[in-house]
Every structure is written in structure tokens, then in C-alpha cells.
Design a protein around this motif. Structure first.
Motif, mmCIF file in Angstrom:
data_model
loop_
_atom_site.group_PDB
_atom_site.id
_atom_site.type_symbol
_atom_site.label_atom_id
_atom_site.label_comp_id
_atom_site.label_asym_id
_atom_site.label_seq_id
_atom_site.Cartn_x
_atom_site.Cartn_y
_atom_site.Cartn_z
ATOM 1 N N ILE A 32 -5.020 -1.114 -7.683
ATOM 2 C CA ILE A 32 -6.419 -0.809 -7.378
ATOM 3 C C ILE A 32 -6.463 0.535 -6.666
ATOM 4 C CG2 ILE A 32 -8.505 -1.564 -6.180
ATOM 5 C CD1 ILE A 32 -7.334 -4.427 -6.304
ATOM 6 N N LEU A 33 -7.284 1.422 -7.175
ATOM 7 C CA LEU A 33 -7.436 2.761 -6.607
ATOM 8 C C LEU A 33 -8.911 2.964 -6.273
ATOM 9 C CD1 LEU A 33 -6.246 5.523 -5.930
ATOM 10 C CD2 LEU A 33 -6.540 6.170 -8.322
ATOM 11 N N ALA A 34 -9.211 3.123 -4.987
ATOM 12 C CA ALA A 34 -10.599 3.280 -4.546
ATOM 13 C C ALA A 34 -10.981 4.751 -4.504
ATOM 14 C CB ALA A 34 -10.783 2.648 -3.171
ATOM 15 N N PRO A 35 -12.271 5.063 -4.700
ATOM 16 C CA PRO A 35 -12.716 6.462 -4.600
ATOM 17 C C PRO A 35 -12.373 7.035 -3.233
ATOM 18 C CG PRO A 35 -14.453 5.078 -5.514
ATOM 19 C CD PRO A 35 -13.379 4.154 -5.035
ATOM 20 N N GLY A 36 -11.875 8.240 -3.220
ATOM 21 C CA GLY A 36 -11.541 8.888 -1.968
ATOM 22 C C GLY A 36 -10.175 8.552 -1.430
ATOM 23 N N PHE A 39 0.850 -1.180 0.000
ATOM 24 C CA PHE A 39 0.000 0.000 0.000
ATOM 25 C C PHE A 39 0.887 1.231 0.000
ATOM 26 C CE2 PHE A 39 -1.946 -3.537 2.214
ATOM 27 C CZ PHE A 39 -3.153 -3.666 1.552
ATOM 28 N N ARG A 40 0.681 2.104 -1.015
ATOM 29 C CA ARG A 40 1.521 3.286 -1.140
ATOM 30 C C ARG A 40 0.727 4.412 -1.790
ATOM 31 N NH1 ARG A 40 6.762 2.862 -4.799
ATOM 32 N NH2 ARG A 40 5.213 3.151 -6.431
ATOM 33 N N ASN A 41 0.732 5.565 -1.147
ATOM 34 C CA ASN A 41 0.080 6.754 -1.698
ATOM 35 C C ASN A 41 -1.376 6.501 -2.085
ATOM 36 O OD1 ASN A 41 2.555 8.095 -1.460
ATOM 37 N ND2 ASN A 41 3.185 7.516 -3.524
ATOM 38 N N GLY A 42 -2.099 5.749 -1.257
ATOM 39 C CA GLY A 42 -3.502 5.490 -1.537
ATOM 40 C C GLY A 42 -3.750 4.399 -2.558
ATOM 41 N N LEU A 43 -2.694 3.682 -2.962
ATOM 42 C CA LEU A 43 -2.827 2.628 -3.965
ATOM 43 C C LEU A 43 -2.635 1.263 -3.327
ATOM 44 C CD1 LEU A 43 -0.548 4.109 -6.779
ATOM 45 C CD2 LEU A 43 -3.020 4.357 -6.577
ATOM 46 N N PRO A 93 -14.264 1.952 -8.014
ATOM 47 C CA PRO A 93 -12.805 1.776 -7.965
ATOM 48 C C PRO A 93 -12.234 1.592 -9.366
ATOM 49 C CG PRO A 93 -13.913 0.324 -6.398
ATOM 50 C CD PRO A 93 -14.982 0.896 -7.282
ATOM 51 N N VAL A 94 -10.980 1.927 -9.511
ATOM 52 C CA VAL A 94 -10.267 1.727 -10.768
ATOM 53 C C VAL A 94 -9.259 0.599 -10.582
ATOM 54 C CG1 VAL A 94 -8.699 2.744 -12.461
ATOM 55 C CG2 VAL A 94 -10.502 4.128 -11.455
#
Length: 206
Positions: free
Chosen positions: A109-113, A87-91, A171-172
């Protein structure tokens, strides 16, 4: 200590440095995550000190690799990559490659917010290729501000100011190939002359 074990431990230092540089982590941040002092980490990376098992375990955990990967243990013949998310910088990053250095592949994976709504453009050494699997992602690259959809890809020099985040409420998920030395990712294509010849042949009558 046998020669083979000694050689393996001697090779850990450069691998530790490569992993830390790849993850853009400072010695101070790594010291906080592992409980190992900055001076000891520096000596381990330079090869001035051989690591102990008590040091290798937290280092492998902090870098998101297995102990076998860290010491470059002989291959067992199992081709599977055992995914260990970092987990790094919200990723959320799932490594898809096992070797340190060179081009690295990740599923991200990048979640909203997870990231600030105010884009903060950054630069660093390297070259990156992105492919969107699910969701919509906003990508800012220099003067360009685009929304990427599933099935779309982008590649860019990471020395150009850039930022990306979720565009929407879903999520992306995307694939990322990244090379710290600026290696470019190439798609193989037939030579232009061969393609032109095929087109002429397709247009010719029997």
C-alpha cells in the motif's frame, strides 16, 4: 539442549541473513532497530553464535516475521498466513508468503505523499512482477514513464533503474512478487501451434 533444538538454532543464521538481504537492510540499521550490536548480528548470521530468545524476539519483530517462522518451527497444519505489516521507504508491506528466500509475495500500500515527488531511480539485484489492485501508480523504468491502472501488470529486471509512486490523490494497492536471485514469473500459455490449430478449426465449416 536436544539435538532437534540445536539443529533449529543452527539454521537460524542463514535465515537471518536471507531476511536481511531480502529487505535490503544493513547490519548497522538492524543493530539500531534491535539493540543488538553489529558484531553480534554478524556472528549470529554466520552461525558462529547461537541466538538466545532475548535476541530472537527483536529480530523477528524487525524483520516482520513470527518467531515460528524465524526458527522454522514445524507446521501446525494451519494454512493461513498471519499478516504482519512492515514499513519501508514509504511503503506498507503485507507479506503473503511465510518462507525466507526464493520468490516472495507481498500486498503493498502506497499512500499519497509517502514518497518524494522527485523520482529517485534505484537499482538492485532481483526480478519483480507488479499487479495493480486499486489506484493509479506512476512507474518509471529506464526510459519508460507510464501510468498503471487497476488490472494492469508489469514485470522487470530490478537492475534496470526504476521508481514508482502514486499518480493522483488516492492510495495505490498492488501485489508484488519479488525474487532476489532474478527468478522470473511465468504465465502458462498453450503452445503456438495448438492455438493456431484451434483458430483454423473455429473457422472451418461443419
Amino acid at each position: 539442549m536436544t539435538d532437534d533444538i540445536g539443529q533449529a538454532l543452527d539454521a537460524v543464521g542463514p535465515r537471518l541473513r536471507a531476511l536481511r538481504k531480502e529487505r535490503e537492510t544493513t547490519l548497522a540499521a538492524l543493530a539500531e532497530a534491535t539493540g543488538i550490536s553489529v558484531s553480534t548480528l554478524s556472528r549470529l548470521e554466520s552461525g558462529a553464535r547461537r541466538p538466545t530468545l532475548e535476541q530472537l524476539l527483536p529480530l523477528a519483530r524487525a524483520h516482520g516475521v513470527t518467531l515460528d517462522e524465524l526458527v522454522d518451527a514445524p507446521a501446525t497444519g494451519d494454512p493461513r498466513v498471519h499478516l504482519r505489516p512492515t514499513f519501508r521507504n514509504g511503503l506498507t508491506m503485507l507479506p503473503l508468503t511465510r518462507r525466507a528466500g526464493g520468490i516472495q509475495a507481498y500486498k503493498i500500500i502506497l499512500a499519497p505523499g509517502d514518497r518524494s515527488s522527485e523520482p529517485e531511480l534505484k537499482t538492485h539485484e532481483g526480478y519483480e512482477w507488479l499487479y495493480i489492485l486499486n489506484g493509479r501508480m506512476r512507474v518509471i523504468l529506464g526510459e519508460h514513464d507510464v501510468i498503471m491502472e487497476p488490472g494492469e501488470a508489469a514485470e522487470f529486471d530490478t537492475r534496470v533503474p526504476h521508481w514508482f509512486g502514486v499518480a493522483g490523490d488516492e492510495p495505490v494497492e498492488f501485489l508484488s512478487l519479488f525474487g532476489t536471485q532474478g527468478e522470473r514469473m511465468h504465465l502458462r500459455a498453450r503452445p503456438k501451434k495448438a492455438r493456431e490449430a484451434d483458430l483454423r478449426g473455429a473457422g472451418a465449416g461443419p
